[in-house]
Motif scaffolding. Structure first.
Motif: not given
Length: 152
Positions: A123-126, A131-135
């Motif tokens: 929640e805090r980082v990713l 700009n993150i599409r997916k992880f």
């Protein structure tokens, strides 16, 4: 800097035990103590030896969960990558981060106490990074090999 056989031997020994007394190290590599000390100092000043650290057992320190996280960014832009890298540098849970080729842009090793701590990290980082599409997260069942020493 070109490393000779003696430099390589010094580096191999120091990677296994960087607290070895200089007199012992000198004896093992066949140098006088002052010459050995001069070489080690030069290896540090030239940046080959980056830093001296203590390796901690994550489980005994309370970080029982290791996650391998693949991250795909929304766009392939330098500024976006730099923002992400700064964010990751600030996240103490991330012990390793690699920019990679292939389907994902980054590979993270994340060490946390438990799944709740991992969720807080997400929640805090990713999830906070637009700009993150997916992880993709994978749970490490057990560590088979862990080494910090490189072949020199």
């Amino acid at each position: 800097m070109k490393l000779d056989r003696t430099d390589r031997k010094i580096l191999s020994i120091l990677q296994e035990n960087n607290k070895i007394p200089n007199i012992e190290l000198a004896s093992e590599v066949g140098l006088s103590p002052p010459a050995c000390l001069k070489r080690v100092k030069h290896l540090r000043e030239s940046g080959i030896i980056v830093r001296d650290v203590s390796l901690i057992d994550p489980v005994l320190a309370g970080n029982k969960l290791t996650m391998i996280v693949s991250v795909e960014m929304e766009r392939d832009r330098k500024d976006i990558y730099q923002l992400f890298q700064r964010s990751i540098q600030k996240a103490p849970e991330v012990t390793e981060c690699y920019q990679t080729t292939g389907s994902y842009d980054f590979m993270l090793i994340v060490c946390v106490e438990d799944i709740l701590a991992y969720e807080k990290f997400l929640e805090r980082v990713l999830r906070a990074d637009p700009n993150i599409r997916k992880f993709q997260s994978s749970v490490s069942i057990r560590r088979i090999k862990y080494a910090t020493a490189i072949d020199v």
